[in-house]
Design an enzyme around this catalytic site. Structure first.
Site, mmCIF file in Angstrom:
data_model
loop_
_atom_site.group_PDB
_atom_site.id
_atom_site.type_symbol
_atom_site.label_atom_id
_atom_site.label_comp_id
_atom_site.label_asym_id
_atom_site.label_seq_id
_atom_site.Cartn_x
_atom_site.Cartn_y
_atom_site.Cartn_z
ATOM 1 N N GLY A 186 0.682 -1.202 0.123
ATOM 2 C CA GLY A 186 0.114 0.030 -0.109
ATOM 3 C C GLY A 186 0.883 1.222 0.084
ATOM 4 O O GLY A 186 0.327 2.117 -0.388
ATOM 5 N N GLY A 194 3.564 1.833 -1.889
ATOM 6 C CA GLY A 194 4.200 2.225 -3.033
ATOM 7 C C GLY A 194 5.660 1.922 -2.912
ATOM 8 O O GLY A 194 6.455 2.378 -3.686
ATOM 9 N N SER A 248 7.437 -0.639 -4.021
ATOM 10 C CA SER A 248 7.868 -1.205 -5.480
ATOM 11 C C SER A 248 8.154 -0.058 -6.215
ATOM 12 O O SER A 248 9.233 -0.109 -7.031
ATOM 13 C CB SER A 248 6.626 -2.245 -6.040
ATOM 14 O OG SER A 248 5.684 -1.597 -6.335
ATOM 15 N N ALA A 249 7.202 0.780 -6.392
ATOM 16 C CA ALA A 249 7.463 1.950 -7.383
ATOM 17 C C ALA A 249 8.847 2.830 -7.078
ATOM 18 O O ALA A 249 9.428 3.047 -7.799
ATOM 19 C CB ALA A 249 6.292 2.867 -7.328
ATOM 20 N N ALA A 250 8.853 2.988 -5.592
ATOM 21 C CA ALA A 250 9.804 3.860 -5.131
ATOM 22 C C ALA A 250 11.356 2.984 -5.451
ATOM 23 O O ALA A 250 12.233 3.527 -5.746
ATOM 24 C CB ALA A 250 9.858 3.951 -3.466
ATOM 25 N N ASP A 300 1.563 4.892 -8.880
ATOM 26 C CA ASP A 300 2.866 4.631 -7.726
ATOM 27 C C ASP A 300 3.950 5.502 -8.371
ATOM 28 O O ASP A 300 4.622 6.187 -7.531
ATOM 29 C CB ASP A 300 2.617 3.250 -7.386
ATOM 30 C CG ASP A 300 1.510 2.717 -6.476
ATOM 31 O OD1 ASP A 300 0.445 3.625 -6.525
ATOM 32 O OD2 ASP A 300 1.979 1.761 -6.080
#
Length: 349
Positions: free
Chosen positions: A138, A140, A142-144, A185
């Site tokens: 929730g 983010g 993975s995006a970071a 994200d």
């Protein structure tokens, strides 16, 4: 409209609204290459204020980047003695997150390398991930991770890249975690701030919002790691099985997100809080909330939050609470700490 995280967001990070102690590995890394260098690779976590799951179907969503971030160092092993890829993951995380997500993380990293046309078997490299963003469903994470990796590769090659190009590389990496990501994200991770985001058949549309009043948030983890791909796929299956049911929820959501954006524009926190509650109810109807999330939402409201909802994938992961003052923010955080394994505070400003 594209714009890097504003001065307030950067200052938030510097002031340590969500600050954790450096691990020994991170301290050594900072001494070796310099904290100022790693700062250039930062990518922020995010909390979705409005739009979980609906955003996939090309309607607007509102998202805020938190002050916590992931950073990355890329080292090319150009002496020719070593090839292959070494990944060191020093990011803090909730229990079992990195184990559960390992295969997806490997795929995401491979997709970013492919996007850069890099082959570790021909040019060896080492990636080291760190920062103070605690990985949880929730937020983010993975995006970071993939956006920070894109920034690190840009610096290490070196290859001059625009923020849009960094964001595009992050989106490719997100496919490893989410299959067909919405793009919300990685956009928040790249640009920071509070954004209105909408997916289209082409490039996404996003606008950075100007905040009249600080939006103080407490967010907490259930400790449950959910698969975004699985949950999004299940919602899609339910939609396809009953288009009328989903269409009715989507109509309600469009009213809520429209009013929510206006409340943010007007600095109307009481109305914003009520609309966050309404969005949570829609997530319950979508079947993406769960008892653990609902219990935390109720506890936050009882402790003084003027609105609370799940945030992100759901069926575990995170919830957030809107707290209009520092005192209420502290009170809500204390209440949630009695139930949740991890609790954090941040501010959108």
């Amino acid at each position: 409209m594209s714009e890097y995280a504003d001065t307030t967001h950067e200052q938030e990070v510097e002031n340590g609204i969500q600050k954790v102690s450096l691990t020994e590995n991170q301290r050594i890394q900072h001494e070796r290459i310099g904290a100022s260098f790693l700062k250039r690779t930062r990518a922020y976590g995010k909390l979705i204020l409005f739009g979980e799951h609906f955003v996939v179907y090309k309607v607007p969503a509102l998202v805020g980047a938190v002050s916590a971030y992931t950073d990355c160092e890329c080292e090319f092993l150009d002496d020719g003695a070593e090839t292959g890829l070494t990944v060191v993951d020093d990011r803090p995380a909730v229990p079992n997150y990195k184990v559960t997500k390992q295969d997806e993380a490997n795929e995401a990293i491979a997709l970013v390398l492919k996007h850069f046309e890099l082959d570790p078997e021909k040019r060896g490299m080492k990636l080291t991930f760190g920062g103070d963003l605690c990985c949880a469903s929730g937020i983010g994470a993975s995006a970071a991770q993939v956006v920070s990796m894109a920034r690190a590769l840009s610096l290490a090659l070196p290859k001059e890249m625009t923020l849009e190009e960094i964001n595009a590389a992050g989106y490719e990496g997100e496919k490893g975690y989410h299959g067909t990501p919405s793009g919300i994200d990685n956009t928040a991770a790249t640009f920071g701030g509070v954004l209105r985001f909408q997916r289209t058949d082409g490039d996404p549309i996003f606008i950075k919002k100007k905040i009249k009043e600080p939006i103080r948030i407490v967010y907490a983890s259930t400790g449950i790691t959910a698969s975004t791909t699985a949950v999004v796929g299940d919602v899609r299956a339910k939609k396809e099985a009953d288009e009328e049911w989903f269409g009715g929820l989507l109509e309600k959501y469009l009213v809520v997100v429209g009013k929510g954006e206006k409340a943010i524009d007007d600095g109307d926190l009481p109305t914003l809080g009520k609309l966050l509650d309404e969005n949570h109810a829609l997530c319950q109807e979508l079947t993406v909330s769960c008892k653990e999330l609902d219990d935390l939402v109720i506890a936050a409201r009882e402790a003084g939050a003027i609105g609370a909802k799940m945030s992100g994938t759901g069926r575990g992961g995170l919830m957030l609470a809107l707290t209009p003052t520092v005192e209420i923010q502290d009170k809500v955080a204390s209440a949630l700490e009695k139930l949740a394994p991890q609790v954090w505070k941040t501010t959108f400003a």
